[in-house]
Structure formats: structure tokens, C-alpha cells
Design an enzyme around this catalytic site. Structure first.
Site, short mmCIF file in Angstrom:
data_model
loop_
_atom_site.label_atom_id
_atom_site.label_comp_id
_atom_site.label_asym_id
_atom_site.label_seq_id
_atom_site.Cartn_x
_atom_site.Cartn_y
_atom_site.Cartn_z
N GLU A 191 -7.40 -6.15 74.17
CA GLU A 191 -6.94 -5.88 72.81
C GLU A 191 -5.68 -5.03 72.85
O GLU A 191 -5.28 -4.54 73.90
CB GLU A 191 -8.05 -5.18 72.01
CG GLU A 191 -9.29 -6.05 71.82
CD GLU A 191 -10.39 -5.36 71.03
OE1 GLU A 191 -10.22 -4.17 70.69
OE2 GLU A 191 -11.42 -6.00 70.76
N HIS A 230 -6.07 -1.07 59.75
CA HIS A 230 -6.14 -2.26 60.61
C HIS A 230 -5.05 -3.22 60.17
O HIS A 230 -4.94 -3.55 58.99
CB HIS A 230 -7.52 -2.93 60.51
CG HIS A 230 -7.78 -3.82 61.67
ND1 HIS A 230 -7.16 -5.04 61.81
CD2 HIS A 230 -8.59 -3.69 62.75
CE1 HIS A 230 -7.57 -5.62 62.93
NE2 HIS A 230 -8.44 -4.82 63.52
N ARG A 281 -2.13 -0.33 67.12
CA ARG A 281 -2.39 -0.65 65.72
C ARG A 281 -1.47 0.05 64.74
O ARG A 281 -1.06 -0.52 63.74
CB ARG A 281 -3.84 -0.29 65.37
CG ARG A 281 -4.85 -1.23 65.99
CD ARG A 281 -6.26 -0.79 65.65
NE ARG A 281 -7.23 -1.72 66.21
CZ ARG A 281 -8.54 -1.56 66.11
NH1 ARG A 281 -9.02 -0.50 65.49
NH2 ARG A 281 -9.37 -2.44 66.63
N HIS A 309 -9.06 1.35 57.76
CA HIS A 309 -10.01 0.85 58.75
C HIS A 309 -10.81 1.96 59.44
O HIS A 309 -12.03 1.87 59.52
CB HIS A 309 -9.26 0.04 59.80
CG HIS A 309 -10.11 -0.56 60.86
ND1 HIS A 309 -11.15 -1.43 60.58
CD2 HIS A 309 -10.10 -0.42 62.21
CE1 HIS A 309 -11.73 -1.82 61.70
NE2 HIS A 309 -11.12 -1.20 62.71
N ARG A 323 -6.57 5.88 67.33
CA ARG A 323 -7.63 5.38 68.19
C ARG A 323 -7.21 4.12 68.94
O ARG A 323 -6.68 3.19 68.35
CB ARG A 323 -8.87 5.06 67.34
CG ARG A 323 -10.00 4.39 68.10
CD ARG A 323 -11.18 4.13 67.19
NE ARG A 323 -10.89 3.14 66.19
CZ ARG A 323 -11.26 1.85 66.24
NH1 ARG A 323 -11.90 1.40 67.32
NH2 ARG A 323 -10.98 1.04 65.27
#
Length: 527
Positions: free
Chosen positions: A116, A241, A288, A349, A384
Site C-alpha cells: 500500500e 482517505h 495518503r 478517515h 498514519r
């Protein structure tokens, strides 16, 4: 009054993992789990991606995972915490496997590790695209096999019981003795007395309205801890997100997993341009916060309501195999991913901050612990790393369990008064709904992906008025869940706004246009 040894507020991966472990170890102790909706309704249930954990030591290493986490956290992670979580990860993941959790494997029976955004290696363990649901289902099954665990569904925690409620004259040292809980079926406020209390209440997404979180994500644990005077920090670091299915309706939105971009999907604007390469050399696999800001910038520059995720070059068979839930959801909305791009926008998110805890999950309040998204451990820093959240919950739930089981506390002998709601009246639910939308508009408009000093001050001014209205309502009204949730969201919004105002530099998920010179990504043209 309900008397229990350990009170757990929340029924996601953090709370359930702790409950399973301590109930199995201390069979003579009782555990009470309070959850305001059905027991399986939590942020965990909707986690698609998986658990980030180092298992392939030929290609991967603890140091690589640590480095990736530190880079994503933009200099604000606690290095020692990152090292501890990453290195404990394989053992805590093994716990899930030993309990019977199923994860995707290749044809030879080896775990199929995904990749990811922000990860330098394949290390995401997953169960199709419903990893959280698999874990949640497993943990609930384990909980119900334990005779010393009681689960109270549809019970809403209103306030933590501290010296404030005991009406003592002086209380420099604050301790928690349980919680007042609203039984939503009877409308009565029940008192739960406990040796120790664990807040595992999840996130705050509903504060923004447009969110990937379920409707229950109203920041209840953080708000209760804040009112009890616990230390709360890093609330300005909201992770949006980047890829959420575009829907004109507000509320919980369908998330298109980070893993889809890791699997090779492209981000395109309406003209078909892969715009991410203009901002970051990592393209779609940038972290992100950067991807969300880039999309936000594209939308503002073009005036378009959404950008697109292009999966047409990925074979249908492979996509269905890895992301069956996403494929079916798109198909149900008449989006044929083999031929059409998926319309997406960023949405609220994940919260990187929360209730400050140490390595054992201890808060600044005696006998009060916190775990999962409502806590601030130091792992995430300013942003994160993808799929580190389930990992953090597993590690800290274990740490809390180990500490509590080796440091027993006694039930307080202090007299805890019953909840007093004499003289209160029923409240108009439409008014609460109206004020909730007002709060969500303030947060989206002034405290979103890109902020400014002027907008933050406007948000603060408008929230102050809303706060006065809600507090006056709370004191005179018979309590219900929606009123308590709104009060909690106002408290959470206050923390986000004030800690945003206090931050004087851009880091990770916090971005203020009045600090442009301090952000490297702006050299590439993000406005």
C-alpha cells in the site's frame, strides 16, 4: 448498579482483543463490554486493507517498516514506540492466527502479502478486501465463548465517573471508577462500577459528516476523557482517505481501499491525465496526506466534483479475486470497472491523535486506559502509515492486558451516586439533527484537508456559539443518544480547531496555506 472488574467501552479490534485476553487469563474476574450499537458495528468492521506486519524477512525487515512509518509520520513519531509496535507485530498477528483468523494465501499456501501507499515492501496481510470484518467476526466468536464476559449492546457511555461526580472538595489526582451508561432500550442511565476502564471507542469521522467511518464514530471516548481532564493531543492530524466513492449524499461513504492503488490502479482527472506524477515521483503510491491534498488541489483548480480511479488495465479476474467487495459495490452502482473509471473524492478517515497513553495504554487519569483509534500512542506522528492501525490496536490491547493482569487494582469503596435527571424535559430530535449538520458544515468548510488561519478562527467563533447552545440543552433535557453524540462531537471539534490553531508548521496530515514556505510538496505546485 452493575459492578465489574474490567469495563470496556467499545467493541472493535482493540476492545475485543483486550477482553479475550484478560478474560482467558483471569477466569475469576468479570469483564463488561459496553457498545452503543450492535456489537459488530465498529470502525474495525469496515477496515478493508489489512494488517501491516513484517513476515517475509528475505525481502522485508523491521527496519524497513520502521523507516516507512517514520517517513509517513513526518518527524513526529515516537521512535521507541514505532520500534516496539513493529517488532511486536508478528507475535500479535500470530495470536489472530492461533484464534482461527483466515488470511489470503497463494497457491503454495504462503500468505499473500500486499503493498500500500508509503510501504517500501509487500507486508500487508489481508482477507480479500474485508479484513476488518474477518477479524471482528472472529473476536466476537471468541468473546461469546467466554463465560466471564458480558456484552451490553445498545448501551451508550455518557460520562466517566471521576472525583467530579463524587463531589469531593479537592481532587488534584483524578481517577476513574467506571461510567454512567444510557440503556437505549429503556432510556434509563445505569451506573457501572469497575476496577479499571478501557476506552476503545474508535474514531471521530462523523464530526465531518462526509466520512468512511460508520455513524457511530462520534469521538465519544475522547470527549469523555477530555471532560474528565485527561491529556489529549495531536487532534489536528486528521487523515483524509484519498479514494472514497463519490456520492452526493452525505454520511458514511464507501471506501476504495489503499490496496487498489497498490495493486496498480491509476488516478486520473477528467481529461484522463495521471496527475499524481506531476506532484510526487511516487505517483499513486505517495502517502495518503499528499495524495489527498493533490486530489483536493485538482478539484479546486478544475471545479470538478471528483477525480477518477482507473482500474481498466487490471484484469477483471484478478480484481474480483483481490477486491470482491469493492467490485460488487461498484457493480451495484452501475460502474463497470473493466470499462469505466471509478469516481472518487477524499473523505475524513482516521484520527492520528487522541487520548495520550504510555506504552501500557495508561492515560493521565488513574485506572483509565485507552486503546485503538481514540488513543494517541506516538506511533502515527503527523500521519498514519497505511494498515498500521489494526497493528497498533493488536499490540496495545496486548500491552494493556499484560499491565492490568500484573497490576491489579481494588474496587473503590467510595459512594458513587446514581445519575440525577430530575426536572429535565424531552428534546426535539429535529433540532439536534439541524445542529449536527451545522457542526459538520463548519468542520468541512473551515477545518478540512487544507486550512488557513482565518478559516480556523471563523470555525472557533462559530463553534463557541454552538457549544453554548448544546450545553444549555444538555443541562435541561432528558438524555438521548443523538444529543450526547452531538455534545461529544462539539467537544472533539473544539480540540481539533484549537490544536490546529496552536500548530505553527505543516506536518503530515496538517496543512495550513499560511505556512506554505514550510512544506516541500508546494514546490511542485499544490495550491
Amino acid at each position: 448498579m452493575i459492578v465489574t472488574d474490567y469495563l470496556v467501552i467499545g467493541s472493535g479490534i482493540a476492545g475485543l482483543t483486550f477482553a479475550v485476553k484478560i478474560a482467558s487469563k483471569l477466569k475469576d474476574k468479570t469483564i463488561c463490554i459496553v457498545t452503543k450499537a450492535d456489537e459488530d458495528e465498529s470502525n474495525t468492521k469496515y477496515a478493508q486493507g489489512g494488517v501491516a506486519v513484517v513476515l517475509d524477512f528475505k525481502e522485508d525487515s523491521f527496519q524497513k517498516h520502521i523507516t516507512d512509518t517514520l517517513i509517513a509520520g513526518d518527524g513526529l513519531c515516537d521512535d521507541a514506540v514505532v520500534k516496539m509496535v513493529v517488532e511486536e507485530g508478528p507475535k500479535r498477528f500470530k495470536d489472530l492466527q492461533n484464534w482461527g483468523a483466515s488470511f489470503d494465501q497463494n497457491k503454495t499456501g504462503v500468505l499473500n502479502l500486499g503493498k500500500e501507499g508509503g510501504h517500501s515492501e509487500n507486508r500487508i496481510v489481508h482477507h480479500k478486501d474485508i479484513t476488518g470484518y474477518e477479524i471482528e467476526t472472529l473476536l466476537l466468536k471468541r468473546v461469546h465463548e467466554l463465560k466471564n464476559v458480558m456484552v451490553l449492546n445498545h448501551h451508550f457511555a455518557v460520562d466517566l465517573i471521576t472525583e467530579h461526580h463524587l463531589k469531593t472538595d479537592k481532587h488534584e489526582d483524578i481517577s476513574c471508577y467506571g461510567a454512567y451508561v444510557l440503556n437505549q432500550e429503556t432510556g434509563t442511565i445505569e451506573t457501572i462500577k469497575a476496577r479499571s476502564t478501557l476506552l476503545a471507542t474508535g474514531g471521530i469521522g462523523k464530526v465531518y459528516g462526509h466520512t468512511t467511518n460508520p455513524n457511530i464514530a462520534t469521538g465519544d471516548g475522547i470527549a469523555m476523557a477530555f471532560r474528565a481532564k485527561a491529556y489529549i493531543s495531536d487532534m489536528e492530524f486528521i487523515q483524509f482517505h484519498p479514494t472514497v466513492l463519490h456520492d452526493k449524499n452525505q454520511g458514511q461513504s464507501f471506501l476504495i481501499s489503499e490496496a487498489v492503488r497498490g495493486f496498480g490502479a491509476y488516478l486520473r482527472n477528467k481529461k484522463g491525465q495521471r496527475f499524481m506524477l506531476d506532484y510526487d515521483e511516487r505517483g499513486e503510491l505517495a502517502s495518503r496526506d499528499i495524495v489527498a491534498r493533490c486530489i483536493d488541489n485538482e478539484l479546486k483548480n478544475t471545479g470538478e466534483p471528483c477525480v477518477y480511479l482507473d482500474c481498466t488495465h487490471i484484469t477483471s479476474k484478478k480484481f474480483k479475486s483481490h477486491f470482491p467487495n469493492i467490485y460488487n459495490e461498484c457493480a451495484s452502482r452501475n460502474i463497470n470497472i473493466e470499462k469505466a473509471w471509478i469516481p472518487i473524492v477524499p473523505a475524513s478517515h482516521y484520527l492520528c491523535g487522541g487520548i495520550e497513553v504510555d506504552n501500557n495504554g495508561k492515560t493521565s487519569i488513574g485506572n483509565l486506559f485507552a486503546c485503538g483509534e481514540c488513543s494517541r500512542t506516538g506511533l502515527h506522528g503527523a500521519n498514519r502509515l497505511a494498515s498500521n492501525s489494526l497493528l497498533e490496536s493488536l499490540v496495545y490491547a496486548h500491552n494493556v492486558y499484560h499491565y492490568m493482569s500484573t497490576h491489579p487494582t481494588a474496587l473503590t469503596s467510595k459512594n458513587i451516586p446514581d445519575w440525577d435527571d430530575k426536572g429535565t424535559i424531552e428534546i426535539n430530535s429535529f433540532f439536534i439533527h439541524q445542529k449536527t449538520e451545522e457542526l459538520q458544515y463548519i468542520m468541512r468548510e473551515y477545518v478540512g484537508i487544507v486550512r488557513s488561519n482565518e478559516r480556523l478562527l471563523k470555525a472557533s467563533e462559530q463553534l463557541a456559539i454552538l457549544y453554548q447552545e448544546i450545553e444549555a440543552l444538555y443541562k435541561t433535557s432528558k438524555l438521548n443518544t443523538t444529543l450526547c453524540e452531538l455534545r461529544n462531537m462539539v467537544n472533539v471539534a473544539y480540540l481539533i480547531i484549537n490544536q490546529s490553531i496552536e500548530r505553527k508548521e505543516n506536518r503530515g496530515g496538517y496543512f495550513n496555506i499560511d505556512m506554505l514556505e514550510k512544506i516541500k510538496v508546494f514546490e511542485n505546485g499544490i495550491a
